[in-house]
Design an enzyme around this catalytic site. Structure first.
Site, PDB file in Angstrom:
ATOM      1  CG  ASN A 220      54.612  46.425  17.381  1.00  0.00           C
ATOM      2  OD1 ASN A 220      54.875  46.909  16.245  1.00  0.00           O
ATOM      3  ND2 ASN A 220      53.825  46.937  18.406  1.00  0.00           N
TER       4      ASN A 220
ATOM      5  CG  HIS B 264      50.037  48.329  20.171  1.00  0.00           C
ATOM      6  ND1 HIS B 264      50.482  49.345  20.979  1.00  0.00           N
ATOM      7  CD2 HIS B 264      50.948  47.102  20.493  1.00  0.00           C
ATOM      8  CE1 HIS B 264      51.830  49.027  21.523  1.00  0.00           C
ATOM      9  NE2 HIS B 264      52.138  47.836  21.415  1.00  0.00           N
TER      10      HIS B 264
ATOM     11  CD  GLU C 160      53.202  52.160  21.229  1.00  0.00           C
ATOM     12  OE1 GLU C 160      53.656  51.529  19.995  1.00  0.00           O
ATOM     13  OE2 GLU C 160      54.014  51.575  22.302  1.00  0.00           O
TER      14      GLU C 160
ATOM     15  CD  GLU D  71      51.455  44.236  23.785  1.00  0.00           C
ATOM     16  OE1 GLU D  71      52.762  43.869  23.553  1.00  0.00           O
ATOM     17  OE2 GLU D  71      50.930  45.338  23.082  1.00  0.00           O
TER      18      GLU D  71
ATOM     19  N   GLY E  50      57.336  49.280  26.722  1.00  0.00           N
ATOM     20  CA  GLY E  50      58.595  50.213  26.613  1.00  0.00           C
ATOM     21  C   GLY E  50      59.081  50.745  27.875  1.00  0.00           C
TER      22      GLY E  50
HETATM   23  C1  PEP Z   1      54.589  46.563  22.471  1.00  0.00           C
HETATM   24  O1  PEP Z   1      54.656  47.581  21.850  1.00  0.00           O
HETATM   25  O2  PEP Z   1      53.817  45.700  21.972  1.00  0.00           O
HETATM   26  C2  PEP Z   1      55.642  45.791  23.336  1.00  0.00           C
HETATM   27  C3  PEP Z   1      55.413  44.760  24.234  1.00  0.00           C
HETATM   28  O3  PEP Z   1      56.685  46.907  23.349  1.00  0.00           O
HETATM   29  P1  PEP Z   1      57.842  46.695  24.548  1.00  0.00           P
HETATM   30  O4  PEP Z   1      58.450  45.188  24.330  1.00  0.00           O
HETATM   31  O5  PEP Z   1      59.060  47.450  24.094  1.00  0.00           O
HETATM   32  O6  PEP Z   1      57.504  46.904  26.065  1.00  0.00           O
END
Ligand code: PEP
Length: 249
Positions: A9, A94, A96, A166, A172
């Protein structure tokens, strides 16, 4: 057997030149992956990245899509628009989008319904925030997230569904969930899917992990019996680290 999936992503990173260069690098460095590989560039570059990767194994994924079909919805992109440039997969839910753009369960449910009605493949993201993990309520959070959205609709095409677990506290942050935590919750998600859809149909749904995946932690996490791959943010912006993660599956 369930398929294995690794998706990158790219979020709101990389312009036209960098997006096409990155996918070209991935293809040049390794054109034979032992899992399904996706990349998700920003909207304006989906077409170019799709053209560049058309004769490779890499599939192109949109980061979002509207719940509406067409009309006066300034700034939105419809399923038909994505399909018109041969994009058949999309990320929904997601964290975000949920936290920064106010996408609630009602909106996510409409987006899911719209995608399944139009034969889109969906990466549906779920996961708890840190305070809920600290209270030991991660299972309740994901149960609610599923019950209020996916489990509340009838037209789910299970063959076009990928669940991405997630944990928000791992996205992040550089702090990944450890393999015990990941296995435990993936196993719980698998049980919920079995209960809702029946074992035979739901056993084919991949459940992938996302949250600070890196080449040095991906192998342990991918080795968990209920983990079918990963959704990679930061580490997917570099071809070398992304390929290392893919190869660790
Ligand atoms: C994401 O935004 O889906 C994600 C997993 O980000 P990161 O790998 O940077 O933690």
């Amino acid at each position: 057997m369930r398929r294995k999936v690794v998706a990158g992503n790219w979020k709101m990173n990389k312009g036209l030149k960098d997006s096409t260069a990155l996918v070209q690098e991935i293809i040049q460095k390794n054109n034979s992956f032992n899992c399904d590989v996706y990349v998700a560039p920003a909207f304006p570059f989906l077409n170019e990245v799709s053209v560049v990767s058309s004769s490779s194994q890499i599939k192109v994924l949109a980061q979002n899509v509207s719940s509406k079909s067409n009309g006066a919805f300034t700034g939105e992109v419809s399923v038909d628009m994505l399909k018109s440039i041969n994009i058949k997969s999309v990320i929904i839910g997601h964290s975000e989008r949920r936290m920064l753009f106010g996408e609630d369960d009602k909106t996510l449910k409409m987006k899911l319904e719209n995608c399944f009605k139009n034969d889109m493949e969906v990466f549906f993201c779920i996961g708890e925030k840190l305070d809920m993990r600290e209270k030991g309520m991660q299972n309740d959070v994901i149960e609610n997230q599923l019950e209020n959205t996916l489990f509340d609709i009838d037209n789910v095409n299970l063959e076009k569904l990928i669940i991405a677990y997630e944990p928000v506290w791992a996205i992040g942050t550089g702090v990944n969930a450890n393999s015990d935590q990941v296995q435990e919750i993936h196993c719980h998600i698998r049980k919920l899917l079995n209960f809702r859809y029946g074992k035979e149909s739901s056993d084919l749904i991949p459940i992938i992990y996302g949250g600070s995946l890196k080449p040095d932690n991906s192998r342990n996490i991918f080795n968990c019996s209920d983990v079918d791959g990963g959704l990679v943010g930061g580490a997917s912006l570099n071809s070398e680290t992304f390929i290392k993660i893919i190869d660790s599956i």
